[in-house]
Design an enzyme around this catalytic site. Structure first.
Site, PDB file in Angstrom:
ATOM      1  N   GLY A 156       5.157   1.901   0.566  1.00 47.39           N
ATOM      2  CA  GLY A 156       6.072   2.322  -0.503  1.00 47.39           C
ATOM      3  C   GLY A 156       5.497   2.124  -1.890  1.00 47.39           C
TER       4      GLY A 156
ATOM      5  N   SER B  65       0.861  -1.177   0.000  1.00 45.97           N
ATOM      6  CA  SER B  65       0.000   0.000   0.000  1.00 45.97           C
ATOM      7  C   SER B  65       0.900   1.230   0.000  1.00 45.97           C
ATOM      8  CB  SER B  65      -0.866   0.010   1.255  1.00 45.97           C
ATOM      9  OG  SER B  65      -0.027   0.231   2.381  1.00 45.97           O
ATOM     10  N   LYS B  66       0.291   2.408  -0.055  1.00 44.70           N
ATOM     11  CA  LYS B  66       1.071   3.654  -0.058  1.00 44.70           C
ATOM     12  C   LYS B  66       2.035   3.697   1.122  1.00 44.70           C
ATOM     13  CE  LYS B  66      -0.484   6.725  -3.231  1.00 44.70           C
ATOM     14  NZ  LYS B  66      -1.899   6.658  -3.579  1.00 44.70           N
ATOM     15  N   ARG B  67       1.510   3.286   2.277  1.00 46.04           N
ATOM     16  CA  ARG B  67       2.301   3.333   3.498  1.00 46.04           C
ATOM     17  C   ARG B  67       3.567   2.476   3.368  1.00 46.04           C
ATOM     18  NH1 ARG B  67       1.747  -0.271   7.716  1.00 46.04           N
ATOM     19  NH2 ARG B  67      -0.044  -1.175   6.669  1.00 46.04           N
TER      20      ARG B  67
END
Ligand code: GLU
Length: 474
Positions: A246, A242-244
């Site tokens: 990377g 996910s975005k978190r």
């Protein structure tokens, strides 16, 4: 047919080039380079609602930044729709595909009844054997391929091994919609064939598509390319990226100050290894890479490892090359444009001279910019909190003496001359060297850490150094 390897990267332009896509491109590129082949680029822009020119531009920009070059012009899948249509119609003529006139209501009823029996939704083949003369008047009809009803379809995958799909699970899927537009499944096969692709390397989320695509290859009598479905990248905790974790566009990595070479090294090592080698140049990767050596287990993305690897690449890169990359990256770095605006030839030379010391303390170009900020600062310097603490108490008195000692240097202004002057002064006054060097560093850079203070003096030059020290005395 020649044996030349032709790979392709086939992104859908619905967003940035994310880190997983970059790794897919890298594996295609490395395999092509390793074998002396070529890598083509195909923009899969058939989904007109979700595809944008901005996304295509971002993908090309991301690939270019990483140095993942493609051969020839990018191919637009959308523009090839007439060819996809022609192949679908040819399959009908060959008796390998047929027009289906099932209405949306009929298809819904089919899905409903499959659901009721706990089966996956599948087309029941009701138009497969019917005569075209039975077509409802004026109806357009979609083209469906005749999938084999029994036996199995085996994908010989270089990464996944032999993957078997029972044919009873493959229904007669649509290759051309009733509006005349090809389906994605069909377009990919026609394009890969026409582009002469010998090796398909893509994410393992496409593995089940491979079985369906083989149905089309076989119906046309085309050779099936070699297939490699590479595992997706997961977060450090094993969950989907996910975005978190990377899952960002590659331009975010550029802005975070990673070197293309380090990012490529890191991505290559996600799911692939060559002995115990962790740090690899691009030439090493090309020499060593083989698609068959990619693991089939999911790879985990780890920012700390990427950062450490980036630091290693920065330190082992020659200074002129690193300076070049740094300057080219400035527009994208936080605080970079301000540095770029003040980068004249003198400062470039200063930066180059300071680089050996700076790169020892920086793991990213952002940290490098931060470390180099003292070169670009205007007097009187902004002094950070830790540096302010170093300038309190008797530091001012010590600095006064240091200023006098430096001012007395008569020969060339070098790191050695500055060191000799400061050491002599420290010994004469009974100060520890650190007691002089620390406030001196704070005055010269506004920070508590920097390259060696004598190197800083040498890089800044006599006039600027003395003025910065004087600013903290008066
Ligand atoms: N366009 C697909 C994607 O972005 C790739 C399809 C393929 O490689 O066959 O996931």
């Amino acid at each position: 047919m020649s044996d030349k390897v032709v790979t392709r990267f086939a992104p859908s332009p619905t967003g940035f080039l994310h880190i997983g896509g970059a790794r897919t491109a890298l594996f295609n590129w490395l395999y092509a380079k390793h074998t002396g082949g070529t890598m083509l680029l195909r923009i899969e822009d058939t989904d007109r609602e979700r595809s944008t020119d901005a996304a295509t531009a971002a993908i090309l920009d991301g690939l270019s930044w990483l140095g993942l070059t493609w051969d020839g012009e990018p191919v637009s899948q959308f523009e090839r729709a007439p060819r996809h249509r022609a192949v679908a119609e040819e399959l009908v003529r060959m008796g390998k595909a047929y027009y289906c006139y099932a209405t949306p209501a009929e298809l819904e009823a089919m899905r409903e009844s499959a659901r009721a029996r706990g089966l996956p939704p599948r087309y029941d083949g009701r138009w497969r054997e019917r005569d075209p003369s039975e077509a409802p008047a004026g109806a357009k009809g979609a083209i469906r391929i005749k999938a084999p009803a029994d036996g199995e379809t085996v994908v010989h995958d270089l990464v996944q091994g032999e993957v078997r799909f029972p044919n009873k699970d493959l229904d007669d899927f649509i290759i051309l919609r009733s509006d005349g537009n090809p389906t994605y499944m069909h377009a990919v096969v026609v394009d890969d064939h026409d582009m002469g692709i010998t090796h398909i390397i893509r994410g393992d989320d496409h593995l089940t598509n491979a079985a369906r695509q083989m149905v089309i290859y076989r119906a046309m009598g085309w050779d099936v390319p070699s297939m490699s479905h590479i595992p997706l990248i997961h977060g450090a905790d094993g969950a989907k990226l996910s975005k978190r974790h990377g899952a960002l566009g590659v331009e975010a990595y550029r802005a975070m100050g990673y070197l293309p070479e380090a990012l490529l090294n890191y991505l290559a090592r996600l799911g692939w290894s060559h002995g115990d080698d962790e740090v690899m140049s691009i030439a090493d990767m090309i020499a060593w890479f083989d698609i068959g050596d990619v693991n089939k287990g999911a790879a985990r993305f780890d920012f700390a490892k990427l950062e450490a690897l980036n630091g290693v690449h920065m330190r082992r890169m020659n200074d002129a090359e690193l300076l070049d990359i740094f300057i080219n990256t400035l527009p994208y770095l936080e605080g970079g444009p301000a540095i770029a605006a003040r980068l004249d030839d003198t400062r470039k030379a200063q930066l180059l001279a300071a680089l050996p010391g700076l790169k020892e303390r920086a793991k990213t170009l952002v940290e490098l910019a931060d470390g180099a900020a003292f070169l670009f600062a205007e007097r009187p310097l902004p002094i950070d909190e830790k540096a302010t603490a170093l300038l309190g108490g008797e530091a001012r008195e010590i600095l006064r003496g240091a200023h006098a000692a430096l001012e007395a240097i008569t020969g060339d202004w070098t790191a050695e001359a500055a060191e000799a002057a400061i050491r002599e002064y420290a010994v004469a006054r009974g100060h520890k060297l650190g007691a002089v060097a620390q406030p001196l560093r704070a005055a010269l850079t506004g920070k508590s850490t920097s390259p060696g203070v004598f190197d800083v003096l040498a890089v800044l030059g006599r006039e600027e150094s003395l003025a910065r020290v004087a600013d903290q005395i008066d």
